[in-house]
Design a protein around this motif. Sequence first.
Motif, PDB file in Angstrom:
ATOM      1  N   ARG A  80      56.487  11.521  10.273  1.00 36.47           N
ATOM      2  CA  ARG A  80      55.858  11.910   9.797  1.00 36.47           C
ATOM      3  C   ARG A  80      54.512  11.206  10.329  1.00 36.47           C
ATOM      4  O   ARG A  80      53.167  11.726  10.753  1.00 36.47           O
ATOM      5  CB  ARG A  80      55.191  10.866   7.872  1.00 36.47           C
ATOM      6  CG  ARG A  80      54.056  11.409   7.155  1.00 36.47           C
ATOM      7  CD  ARG A  80      54.291  10.419   5.980  1.00 36.47           C
ATOM      8  NE  ARG A  80      52.881  10.583   5.213  1.00 36.47           N
ATOM      9  CZ  ARG A  80      52.482  11.913   4.208  1.00 36.47           C
ATOM     10  NH1 ARG A  80      53.679  12.339   4.340  1.00 36.47           N
ATOM     11  NH2 ARG A  80      51.666  11.744   3.372  1.00 36.47           N
ATOM     12  N   ALA A  81      55.089  10.457  10.488  1.00 35.68           N
ATOM     13  CA  ALA A  81      53.936   9.847  11.851  1.00 35.68           C
ATOM     14  C   ALA A  81      53.608   9.898  13.096  1.00 35.68           C
ATOM     15  O   ALA A  81      52.974  10.416  13.726  1.00 35.68           O
ATOM     16  CB  ALA A  81      54.108   7.627  11.724  1.00 35.68           C
ATOM     17  N   ALA A  82      54.916  10.829  13.120  1.00 37.18           N
ATOM     18  CA  ALA A  82      54.385  11.294  14.650  1.00 37.18           C
ATOM     19  C   ALA A  82      54.044  13.080  14.129  1.00 37.18           C
ATOM     20  O   ALA A  82      53.545  13.290  15.580  1.00 37.18           O
ATOM     21  CB  ALA A  82      56.565  12.032  14.911  1.00 37.18           C
ATOM     22  N   ALA A  83      54.103  13.431  13.253  1.00 31.81           N
ATOM     23  CA  ALA A  83      53.257  14.334  12.733  1.00 31.81           C
ATOM     24  C   ALA A  83      51.950  13.754  13.154  1.00 31.81           C
ATOM     25  O   ALA A  83      51.097  14.702  13.427  1.00 31.81           O
ATOM     26  CB  ALA A  83      53.619  15.128  11.592  1.00 31.81           C
ATOM     27  N   ARG A  84      50.936  13.083  12.180  1.00 27.65           N
ATOM     28  CA  ARG A  84      49.700  12.589  12.148  1.00 27.65           C
ATOM     29  C   ARG A  84      50.010  12.018  13.506  1.00 27.65           C
ATOM     30  O   ARG A  84      48.420  12.669  14.054  1.00 27.65           O
ATOM     31  CB  ARG A  84      49.645  10.956  11.635  1.00 27.65           C
ATOM     32  CG  ARG A  84      50.325  11.161  10.384  1.00 27.65           C
ATOM     33  CD  ARG A  84      49.121  10.672   9.347  1.00 27.65           C
ATOM     34  NE  ARG A  84      48.486  10.103   9.492  1.00 27.65           N
ATOM     35  CZ  ARG A  84      47.918   8.715   9.033  1.00 27.65           C
ATOM     36  NH1 ARG A  84      49.013   7.628   8.418  1.00 27.65           N
ATOM     37  NH2 ARG A  84      46.840   8.317   8.759  1.00 27.65           N
TER      38      ARG A  84
END
Length: 238
Positions: A80-84
Amino acid sequence: MLQDTATAQLVTSYGYLAVLLGTMLEGETVVLVAGFMAHQGYLSVPWIIVCAVVGSTLSDQGMFFLSRFKGRALLARFPRAAARVSALAEKMRARPVGLTLFALLFRFFYGLRNIAPVFLGLSCIPTPRFMALNALGAVVWATLFSWGGYLFAQALAAMLGTLARYEVIVVALLLCAGAGWGLYRRFRVLPARPSSPPSAPGEAGPGQKAAEPAASPPGAVQNSRENRNIPASKGPGG
């Protein structure tokens, strides 16, 4: 009304600690509420600014260092953080903003406060420059939001005459608004992941068909067919 109550004692005793801890997250609401309480006489705006600057600077600097040394490994564990981070990188490419300006003003891009230091830690911005810009940005941010809460209370007092009877209601509304917006941002649909990098010539990317071989010129096909129909010549005496 909080005056002469246990709640007033709690605000006076632990209000600055709440600002310090709250600004380690996205603390706009906490600073606005603290500014409101300063207008009511429970806290002091200069000390609110100091606590907000310290909390915000330490939090973002810690995230920056964590990202600079362990960022890619951590992003691999937290999709999720990587996507952001990927979405932020796409926005930065679509609307070019210098890393220096972004490092100074990222607190004012609501929703990017927690992910911006991670992105900047993975970028090429020098560490000393980020440290200076981070501290300066925290001072500007804390000053504006602290006085913003104070002036908001002043405007309400001018309209209502007195805020003593409405203190609890106003604080509750501010906190609920901040919490509601935070929950909306947390559970909204994530942006689509960025497209895959271009494939090398002749290779098929994800979800793509392999490239078909180039068609031969018509004349070449016809000559090939004619060659197959010509019998082999016989040697002497054949």
